[in-house]
Write a protein that holds these residues in place. Structure first.
Motif, PDB file in Angstrom:
ATOM      1  N   UNK A   1       0.774  -1.216  -0.124  1.00  0.00           N
ATOM      2  CA  UNK A   1      -0.042   0.073   0.082  1.00  0.00           C
ATOM      3  C   UNK A   1       0.720   1.221   0.049  1.00  0.00           C
ATOM      4  N   UNK A   2       1.912   1.402   0.746  1.00  0.00           N
ATOM      5  CA  UNK A   2       2.776   2.459   0.789  1.00  0.00           C
ATOM      6  C   UNK A   2       3.673   2.655  -0.317  1.00  0.00           C
ATOM      7  N   UNK A   3       4.328   1.482  -0.940  1.00  0.00           N
ATOM      8  CA  UNK A   3       5.294   1.692  -2.225  1.00  0.00           C
ATOM      9  C   UNK A   3       4.511   1.694  -3.330  1.00  0.00           C
ATOM     10  N   UNK A   4       3.352   1.116  -3.457  1.00  0.00           N
ATOM     11  CA  UNK A   4       2.687   1.084  -5.035  1.00  0.00           C
ATOM     12  C   UNK A   4       1.352   2.005  -4.859  1.00  0.00           C
ATOM     13  N   UNK A   5       1.219   2.909  -4.022  1.00  0.00           N
ATOM     14  CA  UNK A   5       0.031   3.643  -3.582  1.00  0.00           C
ATOM     15  C   UNK A   5      -0.561   4.097  -5.044  1.00  0.00           C
ATOM     16  N   UNK A   6       0.414   4.522  -5.702  1.00  0.00           N
ATOM     17  CA  UNK A   6       0.178   5.331  -7.074  1.00  0.00           C
ATOM     18  C   UNK A   6      -0.451   4.345  -8.283  1.00  0.00           C
TER      19      UNK A   6
END
Length: 367
Positions: free
Chosen positions: A217-222
């Motif tokens: 969720x944090x690294x692939x949010x975009x």
């Protein structure tokens, strides 16, 4: 003479026994050298086959949650008293300053009249002393005292008028009334809201996501896309579906639950999403296009499956791997794109076993 006869009889018995033994051995060889009887066709296990379909598969995480209004506003009266009017109704959309309830204003009007009389008296005294002060006929002290009294009376009068205004409880913002559980004759006070308002165009789902997905969720949010589904009653309506946008990801993990909170804003909630509803939120993180996919029903418990060989009518075991999958299908290796996959009966066959197709067995049974 008798010994000779006995000896000849014994030899004869040995000869007969040897002859029988030889015959038995020869029969055994003949039987064992016979060709094995072909396996009967109707004893072969029947399987149902299906070919993979070319399509798109989305890998995702599905988490359950509940719809909430992003801001729920309890409307409480600033004065206490008996409710004389109560037009508020749950479900109604109201604009700012719409009357929600009316509290009996008689006591407050009486207080206002008393404050008004005190103010007018104080102001009259002040006006008279002000003229005397300007002509030098009174002291500065008398003037200041009269002015202070007039100002204090004015403040009390203004407060009394404000309390009269507060007997009309009005909506502070545009919104939909979620709760309106008061009634005419009840007592309105600050301990219990007259109504609860919410902006239904601004709804969110707060997800409690397991710790293992924190990097996703944090690294692939975009790159994440979110779909929110409200399951409908079976055989009555279709599921309500909308997209959502990730608004906030908590920067910490709860040590008690080992979860972190993700807030998703519903893009177009429409009329079928309301606060409190149960929803399933699918967060997609990888998409495969133009790939051979087939139903998860083809997989065994260990993830393996069987491929059917049309030439030999046998099945081939394909070991379970980390095949990409969603909640319905999985991707078949490219080499089996055009092969038949065993959809039913895979738990009763083994690698290389000859099988028959269920449809053919069914036709034969009907003959």
């Amino acid at each position: 003479m008798s010994n000779k006869i006995f000896h000849n009889s014994k030899l004869l018995r040995y000869a007969i026994f040897a002859t029988v033994a030889v015959i038995f051995v020869l029969l055994t060889i003949l039987v064992t050298r016979k060709k094995p009887v072909a396996e009967k066709e109707d004893s072969l296990p029947a399987v149902i086959l299906e070919k993979p379909q070319n399509g798109t598969l989305v890998e995702s995480v599905t988490i359950s949650g509940y719809v909430e209004a992003n801001a729920m506003i309890p409307v409480v009266p600033f004065v206490s008293g008996t409710i004389t009017e109560y037009p508020a109704r749950a479900g109604d959309f109201v604009e700012k300053d719409t009357l929600l309830a009316k509290i009996d204003d008689a006591p407050f009007r009486q207080q206002m009249l008393q404050a008004q009389a005190a103010y007018f008296a104080a102001k009259s005294t002040f006006d008279r002393l002000e003229n005397l002060y300007k002509s030098g006929a009174t002291t500065q002290q008398n003037y200041d005292s009269a002015k202070a009294q007039a100002d204090a009376s004015k403040a009390q009068y203004d407060l009394a008028k404000l309390q009269v205004d507060y007997t009309e409880v009005r909506a502070p913002v545009d919104g939909t009334i979620l709760i309106a559980d008061q009634a005419v004759g009840g007592i309105g006070n600050q301990s219990q809201p007259i109504a609860v308002l919410a902006d239904l165009s601004n709804q969110v789902v707060r997800l409690k996501v397991p710790e293992k997905y924190f990097d996703l969720f944090t690294l692939e949010r975009e790159n994440l896309s979110v779909k929110v589904t409200r399951p409908a009653e079976k055989d009555m309506y279709e599921d309500a579906v909308t997209t959502a946008t990730i608004e906030n990801i908590a920067p910490y993990i709860s040590p008690q639950s080992k979860n972190f909170v993700v807030v998703c804003h519903l893009d177009e909630p429409g009329d079928r999403f309301r606060p409190g509803m149960f929803v399933k939120v699918q967060v997609a993180y990888k998409t495969y296009e133009n790939v051979p996919v087939i139903s998860l029903k083809a997989r065994k418990m260990d993830g393996s499956f069987y491929v059917y060989d049309e030439e030999t009518s046998t099945v081939k075991f394909v070991e379970g791997q980390d095949f990409p999958l969603d909640g319905t299908n999985f991707i078949v290796p490219e080499e089996y794109r055009n092969s038949y996959i065993v959809m039913d009966g895979q738990n009763f066959v083994f690698d290389g076993q000859k099988v028959r197709i269920f449809e053919d067995a069914l036709r034969e049974a009907k003959k």
